[in-house]
Design a protein around this motif. Sequence first.
Motif, PDB file in Angstrom:
ATOM      1  N   GLN A 136      32.284  -0.985 -19.503  1.00  0.00           N
ATOM      2  CA  GLN A 136      33.549  -1.637 -19.854  1.00  0.00           C
ATOM      3  C   GLN A 136      33.960  -1.303 -21.287  1.00  0.00           C
ATOM      4  OE1 GLN A 136      34.750  -3.257 -17.205  1.00  0.00           O
ATOM      5  NE2 GLN A 136      36.728  -3.537 -18.155  1.00  0.00           N
ATOM      6  N   GLN A 137      34.350  -0.060 -21.486  1.00  0.00           N
ATOM      7  CA  GLN A 137      34.690   0.460 -22.801  1.00  0.00           C
ATOM      8  C   GLN A 137      36.163   0.837 -22.835  1.00  0.00           C
ATOM      9  OE1 GLN A 137      32.238   3.831 -23.563  1.00  0.00           O
ATOM     10  NE2 GLN A 137      32.555   3.789 -25.766  1.00  0.00           N
ATOM     11  N   THR A 138      36.804   0.673 -23.991  1.00  0.00           N
ATOM     12  CA  THR A 138      38.185   1.104 -24.179  1.00  0.00           C
ATOM     13  C   THR A 138      38.179   2.523 -24.730  1.00  0.00           C
ATOM     14  OG1 THR A 138      38.900  -1.153 -24.628  1.00  0.00           O
ATOM     15  CG2 THR A 138      40.358   0.616 -25.369  1.00  0.00           C
ATOM     16  N   ILE A 139      38.946   3.398 -24.080  1.00  0.00           N
ATOM     17  CA  ILE A 139      39.071   4.795 -24.502  1.00  0.00           C
ATOM     18  C   ILE A 139      40.532   5.037 -24.881  1.00  0.00           C
ATOM     19  CG2 ILE A 139      38.849   7.213 -23.803  1.00  0.00           C
ATOM     20  CD1 ILE A 139      36.162   5.791 -23.917  1.00  0.00           C
ATOM     21  N   ILE A 140      40.749   5.608 -26.056  1.00  0.00           N
ATOM     22  CA  ILE A 140      42.105   5.952 -26.502  1.00  0.00           C
ATOM     23  C   ILE A 140      42.227   7.468 -26.494  1.00  0.00           C
ATOM     24  CG2 ILE A 140      43.767   5.845 -28.390  1.00  0.00           C
ATOM     25  CD1 ILE A 140      42.379   3.242 -29.277  1.00  0.00           C
ATOM     26  N   ARG A 141      43.168   7.959 -25.686  1.00  0.00           N
ATOM     27  CA  ARG A 141      43.430   9.396 -25.618  1.00  0.00           C
ATOM     28  C   ARG A 141      44.770   9.677 -26.293  1.00  0.00           C
ATOM     29  NH1 ARG A 141      44.400  11.767 -20.894  1.00  0.00           N
ATOM     30  NH2 ARG A 141      45.055   9.895 -19.822  1.00  0.00           N
ATOM     31  N   ILE A 142      44.888  10.857 -26.877  1.00  0.00           N
ATOM     32  CA  ILE A 142      46.150  11.300 -27.469  1.00  0.00           C
ATOM     33  C   ILE A 142      46.532  12.602 -26.784  1.00  0.00           C
ATOM     34  CG2 ILE A 142      47.368  11.980 -29.563  1.00  0.00           C
ATOM     35  CD1 ILE A 142      45.304  10.356 -31.147  1.00  0.00           C
ATOM     36  N   GLU A 143      47.670  12.609 -26.148  1.00  0.00           N
ATOM     37  CA  GLU A 143      48.169  13.781 -25.435  1.00  0.00           C
ATOM     38  C   GLU A 143      49.504  14.212 -26.034  1.00  0.00           C
ATOM     39  OE1 GLU A 143      46.559  15.384 -23.053  1.00  0.00           O
ATOM     40  OE2 GLU A 143      44.908  13.952 -22.993  1.00  0.00           O
ATOM     41  N   PRO A 144      49.810  15.499 -25.985  1.00  0.00           N
ATOM     42  CA  PRO A 144      51.135  15.947 -26.430  1.00  0.00           C
ATOM     43  C   PRO A 144      52.223  15.320 -25.550  1.00  0.00           C
ATOM     44  CG  PRO A 144      49.658  17.825 -26.086  1.00  0.00           C
ATOM     45  CD  PRO A 144      48.969  16.619 -25.540  1.00  0.00           C
ATOM     46  N   ALA A 145      53.331  14.959 -26.140  1.00  0.00           N
ATOM     47  CA  ALA A 145      54.438  14.392 -25.370  1.00  0.00           C
ATOM     48  C   ALA A 145      55.079  15.442 -24.472  1.00  0.00           C
ATOM     49  CB  ALA A 145      55.479  13.789 -26.302  1.00  0.00           C
ATOM     50  N   SER A 146      55.016  16.690 -24.892  1.00  0.00           N
ATOM     51  CA  SER A 146      55.567  17.804 -24.129  1.00  0.00           C
ATOM     52  C   SER A 146      54.423  18.734 -23.740  1.00  0.00           C
ATOM     53  CB  SER A 146      56.581  18.560 -24.987  1.00  0.00           C
ATOM     54  OG  SER A 146      56.951  19.769 -24.376  1.00  0.00           O
ATOM     55  N   SER A 147      54.515  19.313 -22.567  1.00  0.00           N
ATOM     56  CA  SER A 147      53.437  20.194 -22.100  1.00  0.00           C
ATOM     57  C   SER A 147      53.453  21.568 -22.776  1.00  0.00           C
ATOM     58  CB  SER A 147      53.512  20.363 -20.584  1.00  0.00           C
ATOM     59  OG  SER A 147      54.733  20.977 -20.229  1.00  0.00           O
ATOM     60  N   ASP A 148      54.525  21.900 -23.500  1.00  0.00           N
ATOM     61  CA  ASP A 148      54.589  23.223 -24.100  1.00  0.00           C
ATOM     62  C   ASP A 148      54.629  23.227 -25.631  1.00  0.00           C
ATOM     63  OD1 ASP A 148      57.087  22.088 -24.004  1.00  0.00           O
ATOM     64  OD2 ASP A 148      58.146  23.948 -23.579  1.00  0.00           O
ATOM     65  N   VAL A 149      54.445  22.051 -26.249  1.00  0.00           N
ATOM     66  CA  VAL A 149      54.432  21.967 -27.709  1.00  0.00           C
ATOM     67  C   VAL A 149      53.346  20.974 -28.137  1.00  0.00           C
ATOM     68  CG1 VAL A 149      55.740  21.344 -29.784  1.00  0.00           C
ATOM     69  CG2 VAL A 149      56.905  22.449 -27.886  1.00  0.00           C
ATOM     70  N   ILE A 150      52.557  21.380 -29.131  1.00  0.00           N
ATOM     71  CA  ILE A 150      51.572  20.474 -29.725  1.00  0.00           C
ATOM     72  C   ILE A 150      51.971  20.248 -31.172  1.00  0.00           C
ATOM     73  CG2 ILE A 150      49.184  20.228 -30.503  1.00  0.00           C
ATOM     74  CD1 ILE A 150      48.263  21.607 -28.022  1.00  0.00           C
ATOM     75  N   TYR A 151      52.063  18.981 -31.543  1.00  0.00           N
ATOM     76  CA  TYR A 151      52.364  18.613 -32.916  1.00  0.00           C
ATOM     77  C   TYR A 151      51.067  18.225 -33.613  1.00  0.00           C
ATOM     78  CZ  TYR A 151      57.246  18.380 -31.484  1.00  0.00           C
ATOM     79  OH  TYR A 151      58.484  18.691 -31.020  1.00  0.00           O
TER      80      TYR A 151
END
Length: 189
Positions: A136-151
């Motif tokens: 029972q662990q909380t995982i925070i993921r960060i994904e690009p908002a767009s599939s073709d650009v990474i900020y």
Amino acid sequence: RPFKPEELEQIVAPIVQYPDPLLAQIFRASTYPLEVIQAARFAKANPNLKDQALNDELKKQTWDDSVKSLVSFPQVLEMMDSQLEWMQKLGDAVLAQQKDTMDAIQRLRTKAQTTGNLKSNEQQKVIVEQTEPPQQQTIIRIEPASSDVIYVPTYNPEIVYGPWPYPYYPPYYYYPPYYPYGYFATVAI
């Protein structure tokens, strides 16, 4: 000797808020420090190479694919090249204490979210998930908002996470020239 939890947080502090796909490439590339240095020299010697011409030249290199991918992220490559001690420690942590390193990432992401400095926006999606029992662990993921650009965000770890609790282990910090705080560098993928 293994790194202590506070040392791991010190090491990962400057990259915790990077999108997970980029973070994975940085982790892997940090285990090839000589190749990262070679890639940084290559990027500095070939600043005008772009798109297909860059891809063609990278195919000629024998570097790990993670190192090649960082050539598209010049500020990340510059950080790794200019902070050799930090990169070496990150690589050691990834190789010897992968789970502990990921736990440090999650602790700092939780701190940043608690202080209001980690949330979804036009550049990224912050996804909070709960793992199944018994952990029972909380995982925070960060994904690009767009599939073709990474900020790539620029931030000061001492501000983003709130007061730093480990005075003997201040967070590593790299501030690229000419980038204001909160700035997101754009990289098309």
